[in-house]
Design a protein around this motif. Sequence first.
Motif, short mmCIF file in Angstrom:
data_model
loop_
_atom_site.label_atom_id
_atom_site.label_comp_id
_atom_site.label_asym_id
_atom_site.label_seq_id
_atom_site.Cartn_x
_atom_site.Cartn_y
_atom_site.Cartn_z
N VAL A 128 0.82 -1.22 0.00
CA VAL A 128 0.00 0.00 0.00
C VAL A 128 0.86 1.27 0.00
CG1 VAL A 128 -2.05 -1.04 1.06
CG2 VAL A 128 -0.28 0.01 2.52
N TYR B 39 -0.50 7.93 1.71
CA TYR B 39 0.81 7.89 1.03
C TYR B 39 0.80 8.65 -0.29
CZ TYR B 39 2.39 4.42 4.43
OH TYR B 39 2.75 3.79 5.58
N ILE C 59 -2.27 12.42 11.86
CA ILE C 59 -1.17 12.39 10.89
C ILE C 59 -0.30 13.64 11.04
CG2 ILE C 59 -2.29 10.86 9.22
CD1 ILE C 59 -2.83 13.40 7.52
N GLN D 134 2.52 14.05 12.41
CA GLN D 134 3.96 13.86 12.15
C GLN D 134 4.25 13.83 10.65
OE1 GLN D 134 6.28 13.88 14.81
NE2 GLN D 134 4.35 14.54 15.72
N HIS D 135 3.30 13.32 9.87
CA HIS D 135 3.46 13.37 8.41
C HIS D 135 3.54 14.84 7.97
CE1 HIS D 135 1.28 9.24 7.81
NE2 HIS D 135 1.33 9.47 9.10
N VAL E 129 6.78 10.71 17.68
CA VAL E 129 6.40 9.32 17.97
C VAL E 129 6.95 8.47 16.83
CG1 VAL E 129 4.26 9.72 19.27
CG2 VAL E 129 4.18 9.60 16.80
N VAL E 130 7.24 7.22 17.15
CA VAL E 130 7.73 6.32 16.10
C VAL E 130 6.53 5.96 15.23
CG1 VAL E 130 8.82 4.11 15.61
CG2 VAL E 130 9.49 5.41 17.63
N VAL F 198 5.16 4.52 11.49
CA VAL F 198 5.41 3.86 10.21
C VAL F 198 5.00 4.80 9.07
CG1 VAL F 198 4.61 1.96 8.73
CG2 VAL F 198 5.10 1.54 11.15
N GLY F 199 3.75 5.29 9.17
CA GLY F 199 3.20 6.11 8.08
C GLY F 199 4.01 7.38 7.86
N GLU G 22 10.17 -0.96 10.79
CA GLU G 22 9.45 -2.17 10.34
C GLU G 22 10.02 -2.69 9.01
OE1 GLU G 22 8.23 -0.13 12.35
OE2 GLU G 22 6.78 -1.19 13.59
N HIS H 10 8.55 -3.31 6.37
CA HIS H 10 8.01 -2.63 5.19
C HIS H 10 8.66 -1.27 4.96
CE1 HIS H 10 5.16 -3.04 8.53
NE2 HIS H 10 4.78 -1.80 8.35
N ASP I 17 -0.10 -5.44 15.24
CA ASP I 17 -1.01 -6.08 14.27
C ASP I 17 -1.17 -7.58 14.52
OD1 ASP I 17 -1.32 -3.61 13.17
OD2 ASP I 17 0.05 -3.92 11.51
N ARG J 24 -7.46 -0.84 20.94
CA ARG J 24 -7.46 -1.98 20.02
C ARG J 24 -7.97 -3.25 20.69
NH1 ARG J 24 -2.81 -3.15 15.41
NH2 ARG J 24 -4.35 -3.72 13.86
N LEU K 120 -9.65 -5.23 10.73
CA LEU K 120 -8.92 -6.29 10.01
C LEU K 120 -8.33 -7.36 10.92
CD1 LEU K 120 -7.27 -7.51 7.65
CD2 LEU K 120 -5.73 -5.56 7.82
N ARG K 121 -7.50 -6.96 11.87
CA ARG K 121 -6.82 -7.96 12.71
C ARG K 121 -7.78 -8.56 13.74
NH1 ARG K 121 -3.15 -8.47 8.83
NH2 ARG K 121 -2.20 -6.45 8.38
N1 EPU Z 1 0.85 8.75 15.47
C1 EPU Z 1 0.77 10.06 15.82
N2 EPU Z 1 0.95 11.01 14.85
C2 EPU Z 1 1.18 10.67 13.56
C3 EPU Z 1 1.26 9.31 13.20
C4 EPU Z 1 1.08 8.37 14.18
O1 EPU Z 1 0.56 10.39 16.99
O2 EPU Z 1 1.33 11.58 12.73
C5 EPU Z 1 0.68 7.70 16.52
C6 EPU Z 1 -0.55 6.83 16.27
O3 EPU Z 1 -1.70 7.42 16.80
C7 EPU Z 1 -0.14 5.53 16.92
C8 EPU Z 1 1.37 5.48 16.70
O4 EPU Z 1 1.78 6.81 16.42
O5 EPU Z 1 -0.41 5.59 18.28
C9 EPU Z 1 1.83 4.57 15.58
O6 EPU Z 1 1.15 4.91 14.38
P1 EPU Z 1 1.78 4.64 12.93
O7 EPU Z 1 1.86 5.94 12.23
O8 EPU Z 1 3.02 3.83 13.05
O9 EPU Z 1 0.63 3.78 12.25
P2 EPU Z 1 0.15 3.84 10.75
O10 EPU Z 1 1.29 4.17 9.86
O11 EPU Z 1 -1.09 4.63 10.62
C10 EPU Z 1 0.77 1.35 10.22
C11 EPU Z 1 0.05 0.14 9.73
C12 EPU Z 1 -0.86 -0.39 10.83
C13 EPU Z 1 -0.03 -0.68 12.07
C14 EPU Z 1 0.78 0.54 12.49
C15 EPU Z 1 1.75 0.26 13.63
C16 EPU Z 1 -0.14 0.62 7.39
C17 EPU Z 1 -1.00 0.96 6.24
N3 EPU Z 1 -0.73 0.51 8.57
O12 EPU Z 1 -0.25 2.31 10.53
O13 EPU Z 1 -1.37 -1.60 10.31
O14 EPU Z 1 -0.88 -1.05 13.14
O15 EPU Z 1 1.55 1.01 11.36
O16 EPU Z 1 2.63 -0.76 13.29
O17 EPU Z 1 1.07 0.41 7.24
C18 EPU Z 1 -2.93 -3.32 10.02
O18 EPU Z 1 -2.22 -3.75 9.10
O19 EPU Z 1 -3.89 -3.95 10.53
C19 EPU Z 1 -2.66 -1.98 10.56
C20 EPU Z 1 -3.53 -1.29 11.25
#
Ligand code: EPU
Length: 428
Positions: A26, A97, A124, A126-127, A163-164, A166-167, A191, A193, A307, A333, A372-373
């Motif tokens: 994705v 993305y 989002i 941090q993005h 915060v750490v 992924v997105g 991660e 990915h 997850d 969750r 999903l999970r």
């Molecule tokens: N967060 C912030 N600010 C941001 C971004 C994140 O505070 O700008 C916080 C979130 O609220 C959360 C933590 O940081 O508490 C981690 O969020 P992250 O950004 O890592 O999550 P994500 O990128 O939205 C991806 C996966 C999720 C997975 C998480 C954590 C994708 C599309 N989704 O989400 O996958 O749970 O990383 O590993 O990559 C799934 O596959 O079922 C799924 C939900």
Amino acid sequence: MSRYRIEGGRRLQGEVTIGGAKNSAVAIIPAVVLSDGVCRIENIPNISDIFVSFEILKALGAQVRMLDPSTVEIDPRTICSHVVPHELARNMRASYYFLGSLLGKFGVARVSMPGGCNFGLRPIDQHLKGFTALGATVPPMIENGMIEASATHLIGNSIYLDVVSVGATINIMLAAVKARGITIIENAAKEPHIVDVANFLNAMGADIRGAGTDVIKICGVPHLYGTSYSIIPDQIEAGTFMAAAVATGGDVLIKNVVPKHLESISAKLQEMGATVEEIDDMVRVRMDGPIRHCNVKTMPHPGFPTDMQPQISVLLAMADGTSAVTDTVWENRFRYVDELRRMGAQAQVNGKVAVFEGVPMLTGAPVKAYDLRAGAAMVIAGLAAQGRTEIDDVHYIERGYEYFIEKLRGLGAEICRVDIPSPYAKRA
Ligand code: EPU
């Protein structure tokens, strides 16, 4: 509307092959926007989130052609729009993305607020902080549900993530890859990915180093080119089959995996009494005897993945004692625990912690997939339970598990998908 019907109590046995990683795919599909040539991507998972990503690309003007069920060819040279509409973005979290890739390629992106699984606040910030640090303008107020980012030139910068995420790590890589100068992301997510997306961008000609560590360095390049690339196997799909094998006292060989990506899951399953054997790109999981109770705490990689939290909790609901599960990543969750209780589980949730008092057996019940999970966890519970389980809202499950029913049936599960008439359907 569809539901899954499971006759539980069958021991899973045999071989299953894992598909490409959803959370890589994705991000890699939107990353193709950055290329000046045609990209061919292999090991694409056959799941609904991917179909949505293709629809978004087509809406932007790209050409998308499936060469076979797991290989796609994408020509981004015909992209003529920078807007990801609501009807598509609302179906998938990872539509964000396209903000990074459109901004990185065209200097402008408008993406509707993303949808996806709901387990608490999913900010989002941090993005957007990353895009702003690169010189983009991001209006502070969201208007008409659209997020906008634009820049005349993106310029490399140092970004420390609060915060750490992924997105945010991936989105900043996408925006920075063609920026002028050097970008450094500190406190980056690690991660598998993240590494996969960086490898894909590098295969297109990017200069990204350090992916998989908490400091990623990106030297901007003026052009990215077409390439061929194969997506890594899905860590969480593999983990889900590992958990299903343990839940049913089974013996399953899981093929096409990277055992290193599964270490935290394997270690936990071994602690619970399972035998996990690594054989090249396969793992064999066997379970004989009672599930031993233990505690689980989810953490960013290389910790235990959030997850996998619902799936592992199903095992602990049937363990020989009391276990605590703490999710440090997401705030909410554990909604699926109510459904597990309907199947006889004894559990209490207090904020980010769930405590399971193991019971000898779960019993089938009508339940639903909250996300999903959580949906995958209900399937595992249904496979292990005595009697029939029916799971509603399975569209969540089909966002992330390809050929799930077929793969489980191949292992001896008695599971099928049944269509149910909508309660709102017009009566003749
Ligand atoms: N967060 C912030 N600010 C941001 C971004 C994140 O505070 O700008 C916080 C979130 O609220 C959360 C933590 O940081 O508490 C981690 O969020 P992250 O950004 O890592 O999550 P994500 O990128 O939205 C991806 C996966 C999720 C997975 C998480 C954590 C994708 C599309 N989704 O989400 O996958 O749970 O990383 O590993 O990559 C799934 O596959 O079922 C799924 C939900």
